[in-house]
Enzyme design. Structure first.
Site, PDB file in Angstrom:
ATOM      1  N   GLU A  33      34.315  92.973  22.460  1.00  0.00           N
ATOM      2  CA  GLU A  33      35.873  91.763  22.347  1.00  0.00           C
ATOM      3  C   GLU A  33      35.912  91.163  20.835  1.00  0.00           C
ATOM      4  O   GLU A  33      36.531  90.583  20.466  1.00  0.00           O
ATOM      5  CB  GLU A  33      35.902  90.874  23.725  1.00  0.00           C
ATOM      6  N   TYR A 116      39.586  82.558  25.945  1.00  0.00           N
ATOM      7  CA  TYR A 116      40.305  84.408  26.174  1.00  0.00           C
ATOM      8  C   TYR A 116      38.820  84.867  26.578  1.00  0.00           C
ATOM      9  O   TYR A 116      38.860  86.035  27.673  1.00  0.00           O
ATOM     10  CB  TYR A 116      41.404  84.736  24.871  1.00  0.00           C
ATOM     11  N   ASP A 134      45.919  87.620  26.020  1.00  0.00           N
ATOM     12  CA  ASP A 134      45.318  87.693  24.390  1.00  0.00           C
ATOM     13  C   ASP A 134      46.944  87.911  24.076  1.00  0.00           C
ATOM     14  O   ASP A 134      47.756  88.008  24.353  1.00  0.00           O
ATOM     15  CB  ASP A 134      44.478  89.164  24.406  1.00  0.00           C
TER      16      ASP A 134
END
Length: 350
Positions: A33, A116, A134
């Site tokens: 991520e 997020y 996102d």
């Protein structure tokens, strides 16, 4: 079929086979991520494999020197992300005994992990019912529901957050989050989305109103400032002069060529007369333009860099300059900004 179910059905047919989707390990998901923030998958994949190979767990990551982390990060940009990761890894070791947390409330406390990223890790690793928001998700929701509110306004953030939570599949939150992010990445793309072959086309407000390219709306930030960097290539036998950047500016602790920053773009004649250049290299040094000016865009800054060879410089070892010669063969061991890395690769390292 409901929106969420439609998205999941599409995902099961079209999803990419990506390595971090084969695990529920929050550490591995965290790596992917953060690496993929502001980075395309094709560019981020080699970095993901590199980091996982060197640091198979968070303890190994936390134990590594910062310079080593920065070296492996080289080329991705946004070096604060790498520093934040290192800080977070150390916090996981000290606070959680090296067991990477998988709950939203614990994740969001770690440096560099925002709402997020925490929602993504928690839902993918523990199936926690937290909706992700996102850029891909903002775009899908804005287009499908025809939302004009800017995604970076207070009202817009609240509206999209509530909508994302309403749409979340509470039984399969991780699967749904993966699905809507993937849908935005490869189907509802920023430019030239494939609207003619879209499972949501019949109910998409933006498509009906011919506003696909107008959504989502985003308030423009403050204008970027321009900076003018003059880099000097000074060689001595099989060595080259390098400088380590200090705190308080971009590229903290990264290595670059000797630099003189000027208020505007200057030619070689003007540059040779600058006080800093005269002090460093002397009045008899010859300057030759190698490359540039090259534009390099950062967050809120546009850098215009030119690279200048210096022949016959005065010895400066006793001057108050924090520059040092490095063997050219050892340049690969120094973490450098992408601008410097790219120049050295093209012009120096053959």
């Amino acid at each position: 079929m409901a929106f969420s179910a439609e998205i999941i059905t599409w995902y099961n047919r079209h999803k990419r086979d990506l390595p971090w989707r084969q695990t529920t390990d929050p550490y591995v998901i965290w790596l992917s991520e953060v690496i993929l923030q502001q980075t395309r998958v094709v560019q981020g994949l080699p970095y993901f494999h590199r980091f996982l190979s060197h640091y198979p767990d968070v303890i190994a990551f936390a134990s590594a020197p910062e310079e080593e982390i920065l070296l492996h990060w080289q080329g991705l940009g946004y070096y604060s992300r790498a520093r934040n990761m290192h800080h977070a890894a150390k916090a996981v070791v000290s606070t959680y005994g090296g067991v990477f947390p998988n709950r939203y409330d614990e994740l969001v406390k770690l440096k560099g992990i925002g709402e997020y990223t925490a929602a993504a890790i928690a839902s993918f690793s523990a199936n926690e019912a937290k909706a992700v928001l996102d850029g891909n998700v903002f775009r899908v929701l804005a287009r499908y529901f025809g939302i004009d509110d800017p995604i970076n306004s207070s009202r817009g953030k609240k509206l999209f957050s509530e909508l994302a939570n309403d749409l979340l599949d509470r039984t399969h939150p991780g699967l749904y989050n993966q699905a809507i992010m993937e849908f935005g990445a490869i189907q509802c793309k920023p430019g030239s989305p494939n609207c003619n072959d879209c499972v949501l086309r019949l109910d998409c407000r933006a498509l009906k109103e011919k506003r696909v390219n107008q959504l989502p709306v985003k308030i423009k930030g403050k204008a970027s400032r321009n900076r003018y960097f003059n880099y000097f290539v000074v060689r001595k036998d099989n060595q080259i002069l390098m400088n380590k950047r200090e705190k308080g500016d971009i590229w903290e602790n990264l290595y670059e060529l000797p630099l003189v920053e000027t208020p505007q773009q200057v030619d070689l004649r003007e540059l040779s007369m600058a006080a800093e250049v005269l002090d460093a290299f002397g009045a008899n040094a010859d300057l030759r333009l190698i490359a540039g000016p090259v534009k390099h865009v950062l967050s809120h800054q546009n850098l215009f860099a030119q690279f200048v060879a210096v022949d016959r410089p005065e010895p400066f070892e006793n001057k108050k300059i924090n520059w040092n010669y490095v063997f050219i063969k050892d340049l690969g061991t120094l973490a450098k900004p992408k601008l410097i890395y790219s120049f050295l690769k093209e012009y120096m390292i053959k």
